[in-house]
Design an enzyme around this catalytic site. Sequence first.
Site, PDB file in Angstrom:
ATOM      1  N   LYS A  83       0.855  -1.184   0.000  1.00 41.51           N
ATOM      2  CA  LYS A  83       0.000   0.000   0.000  1.00 41.51           C
ATOM      3  C   LYS A  83       0.894   1.239   0.000  1.00 41.51           C
ATOM      4  O   LYS A  83       1.780   1.383   0.854  1.00 41.51           O
ATOM      5  CB  LYS A  83      -0.866  -0.039   1.265  1.00 41.51           C
TER       6      LYS A  83
HETATM    7  C1  E4P Z   1      -8.454   1.828   3.548  1.00 44.08           C
HETATM    8  O1  E4P Z   1      -7.593   1.131   3.060  1.00 44.08           O
HETATM    9  C2  E4P Z   1      -8.292   2.567   4.790  1.00 44.08           C
HETATM   10  O2  E4P Z   1      -7.605   1.721   5.671  1.00 44.08           O
HETATM   11  C3  E4P Z   1      -9.604   2.912   5.446  1.00 44.08           C
HETATM   12  O3  E4P Z   1     -10.700   2.512   4.657  1.00 44.08           O
HETATM   13  C4  E4P Z   1      -9.694   4.315   5.932  1.00 44.08           C
HETATM   14  O4  E4P Z   1     -10.938   4.494   6.560  1.00 44.08           O
HETATM   15  P1  E4P Z   1     -11.234   5.731   7.532  1.00 44.08           P
HETATM   16  O5  E4P Z   1     -11.406   6.954   6.706  1.00 44.08           O
HETATM   17  O6  E4P Z   1     -12.527   5.360   8.206  1.00 44.08           O
HETATM   18  O7  E4P Z   1     -10.072   5.845   8.471  1.00 44.08           O
END
Ligand code: E4P
Length: 218
Positions: A83
């Site tokens: 990522k």
């Molecule tokens: C995605 O990969 C992220 O980890 C996640 O969806 C972020 O979500 P949030 O905006 O609720 O922190």
Amino acid sequence: MEFFLDTADVKVIREFKETGLINGITTNPSLVAKSGKDFKKILKEISKMIKGPISAEVTAIDCKGMIAEAKILSNISKNIVIKLPLTEEGLKACKILSSKKIKTNVTLCFSAAQALIAAKCGATYISPFVGRLDDIGENGMNLIREIKAIYSNYKNIKTKILVASVRTVDHVIESGMIGADVVTLPPATLAKLYKHPLTDKGLKAFLDDWKKTNQKIL
Ligand code: E4P
């Protein structure tokens, strides 16, 4: 549409794995911090349970550092997806890793232009954050519609739309209607998908009536 679970909590993953609904996992540094556990150990444990893609985020902010971290993370298990943040350095790293056939998830996407560039860099997944856009008064799902429209115009774009920062059941329904490839769900939202008050009410009525028959199936 695939369902990923958005958590670094191994216990929760084990519990939800039982549902048979989980195709993969996404983690991020905040989720790892929340778990209070060692990142690499978490990844090792998850990879023993989940055969689908597991997103693990780099924390370096320069391309060289990201590539070095990606190497370490990739070695943990063959289903680790690297990522990367949607920054200039992250995109450079994405291009390099893609050319080495290492799967990538480009995260923190907030515009269609960013999603287009990530696809051009060979991202395996693009993660647009719908909930965080809603939080600032924009319509997060419109971004998914825009990305879907752009990606659908070009057969050579293989990047999958991974809807992230999902907060509601409606986000999931709309993602399905638009034709997003994946939604990554916080455990509580996944649980809400199968809950309906009329199901509970209906089941109670059926079971009450069944009791009156004095019959048993088993
Ligand atoms: C995605 O990969 C992220 O980890 C996640 O969806 C972020 O979500 P949030 O905006 O609720 O922190």
